[in-house]
Design an enzyme around this catalytic site. Structure first.
Site, PDB file in Angstrom:
ATOM      1  N   GLY A  42       0.794  -1.221   0.000  1.00  0.00           N
ATOM      2  CA  GLY A  42       0.000   0.000   0.000  1.00  0.00           C
ATOM      3  C   GLY A  42       0.826   1.270   0.000  1.00  0.00           C
ATOM      4  N   ASP A 319      -7.190   4.025   7.220  1.00  0.00           N
ATOM      5  CA  ASP A 319      -7.502   5.395   6.805  1.00  0.00           C
ATOM      6  C   ASP A 319      -8.907   5.559   6.262  1.00  0.00           C
ATOM      7  OD1 ASP A 319      -4.892   5.816   7.459  1.00  0.00           O
ATOM      8  OD2 ASP A 319      -4.241   6.496   5.485  1.00  0.00           O
ATOM      9  N   HIS A 451      22.050   4.276  32.276  1.00  0.00           N
ATOM     10  CA  HIS A 451      22.671   5.597  32.229  1.00  0.00           C
ATOM     11  C   HIS A 451      24.031   5.487  31.546  1.00  0.00           C
ATOM     12  CE1 HIS A 451      23.921   9.604  33.482  1.00  0.00           C
ATOM     13  NE2 HIS A 451      25.075   9.067  33.907  1.00  0.00           N
TER      14      HIS A 451
END
Length: 473
Positions: A42, A319, A451
């Site tokens: 698509g 959609d 971290h």
């Protein structure tokens, strides 16, 4: 010739249709997928999500090389961008991803039929052979039919899209020459992403937007931050301007727009004009009336909470129905409908479907915006953390942006997360996950984050929303 019978027949092979087909195959349903174009995938895979991300990635690398490498002690002299080669790589990416969909269909025993589908009645579809194809026309019947035909670019009534100089996103993703001056009508996601691509390569880019903000459907903080960043990158913006004319004279495109505040009209001239004012549901040629399927006032297929149309056994996703026009929303709906057909009881929370803008810095949001909470009159708290205070962002020279967390004033439940900065398109998934389980901001603050990472900014914003000071840089 007797019609071939299926449990499920899916019209359209975009991210809604092909994902629905995969899930139906996994559930043991005899399934066929109809696609009118030669390749599967698509709009998203062929002329949308995938090719746009390919060129965004290429141009971001070029931008970093030209603008940031020197600061890292890396000399990269005489760099140049070769647009035809860049686009050729994009084509290779598209082919690889589309070939992957073909593999998924074979793996899950889904019959793929190329041709144009139209309803004969509520259980029968006529498939006309694709132009130039070898397959013959045929009729197919199914207990369940899923409409997944997607959308097409919208325009304005007075604009003629010649697809040469006055173009849509489809043509903008296939240019073989670099625009000198690209004028963009619309400051939404698609226009800004493609504007970023060409601005990085050296084009002058002018964005004309009707409202007073870019990405106006997202949290206003994000629009303000992104506007500041894109201006630094050289894009120019004309907000609160109503486009009244777009005309072409040879290789020149002229645009006229009226400012909302009054005064003289804006006049722009460029060599390309990208019309990016949204998309419209695509149901042309389906002959929905023959099946009894109804459309709403916006041309969308009417569906109930289960995504079933006005005709039992006919469903619609993506959609072509109400809601945000997002590839992952269509995919989620494809899985939802497949499981409903199989007798399962899936759940789909539209509030927790994130929206992403793949500019740099990236932008993403999920849940309620601050403006929506104010409109609802709901008491909330807001916490934020800037990327300028992130050790990982400082090390990576990506310090623009912030993370904003909105929580319920009484319970501390996270109601919305809005981010702009590096790697945001991936980090938003953590916000979706914790919101799915209705986490409080303090819960996220207690979770260990590696971290230094960009994702730590989300933890710090949650701590701030919960009334706890920053712990890290």
């Amino acid at each position: 010739m007797p019609a071939t019978a299926y449990d499920v027949l899916i019209i359209g092979s975009g991210p809604g249709g092909y994902i629905a087909a995969v899930r139906c195959g996994q559930l043991g349903l005899k399934t066929a997928l109809i696609e009118k174009y030669p390749t599967l995938g698509g709009t998203c895979l062929n002329v949308g999500c995938i090719p746009s991300k390919a060129v965004l990635e290429s141009t971001e690398l070029y931008h970093k090389a030209t603008e940031q490498f020197a600061a890292h002690g890396i000399d990269a002299d005489n760099l140049r961008a070769d647009l035809p080669r860049l686009m050729a790589r994009k084509d290779q990416v598209v082919k690889k991803v589309c070939d992957g969909v073909v593999y998924l269909m074979k793996k899950n025993k889904v019959d793929v039929i190329h041709g144009t589908a139209s309803f004969v009645d509520a259980t029968t579809v006529q498939v006309a052979p694709a132009a130039g194809g070898s397959e013959e026309g045929q009729q197919l019947t199914a207990k369940n039919i899923i409409i997944a035909t997607g959308s097409k670019p919208s325009s304005l009534p007075f604009i003629t899209l010649d697809k040469e100089r006055v173009i849509t996103s489809t043509e903008a993703l296939a240019l073989r020459e670099l625009p000198q001056h690209l004028i963009i009508v619309g400051g939404g996601v698609i226009g800004l992403e493609l504007g970023s691509v060409y601005a990085r390569l050296g084009s002058k880019v002018s964005v004309v937007e009707y409202t007073d903000a870019i990405i106006p459907t997202m949290d206003r903080t994000l629009g303000k931050e992104l506007l500041r960043s894109l201006k630094k990158q050289g894009l120019e913006f004309y907000l609160s301007h109503k486009v009244t004319a777009v005309t072409r004279e040879g290789a020149t495109v002229k645009l006229t727009a009226s400012p909302a505040a009054g005064g003289a009209d804006l006049q722009l001239a460029g060599d390309y004009c990208l019309v990016s004012v949204g998309r419209r549901p695509f149901t042309d040629g389906l002959n929905l009336a023959a099946a009894g399927v109804e459309l709403d006032e916006k041309g969308r297929v009417k569906v109930d909470e289960d995504l079933q149309t006005t005709v039992p056994g006919i469903w619609a996703i993506g959609d072509v129905v109400r809601g945000a026009m997002l590839a992952h929303k269509a995919s989620d709906e494809g899985v939802f409908v497949a499981e409903r057909i199989a007798g399962q009881k899936p759940h789909l929370n539209y509030l927790l479907i994130p929206g992403v803008v793949y500019t740099w810095p990236e932008v993403a949001g999920v849940g309620y915006t601050e403006e929506q909470l104010q409109e609802l009159g709901r008491a909330y708290k807001a916490g934020s953390f800037p990327y300028s205070a992130s050790g990982r962002a400082v090390a990576g020279s990506d310090t623009e942006g912030l993370v904003k967390v909105l929580t319920d004033a009484q319970t501390d439940e996270i109601l919305g997360v809005h981010m702009i900065g590096p790697r945001i398109a991936d980090i938003i998934a953590e916000a979706v996950g914790v919101m799915h389980f209705r986490a409080a901001a303090e819960d996220v603050g207690m979770m260990s984050h590696a971290h230094p990472t960009y994702a730590e900014a989300f933890k710090e914003a949650c701590l701030n929303a919960a009334g706890i000071g920053a712990l890290n840089m």
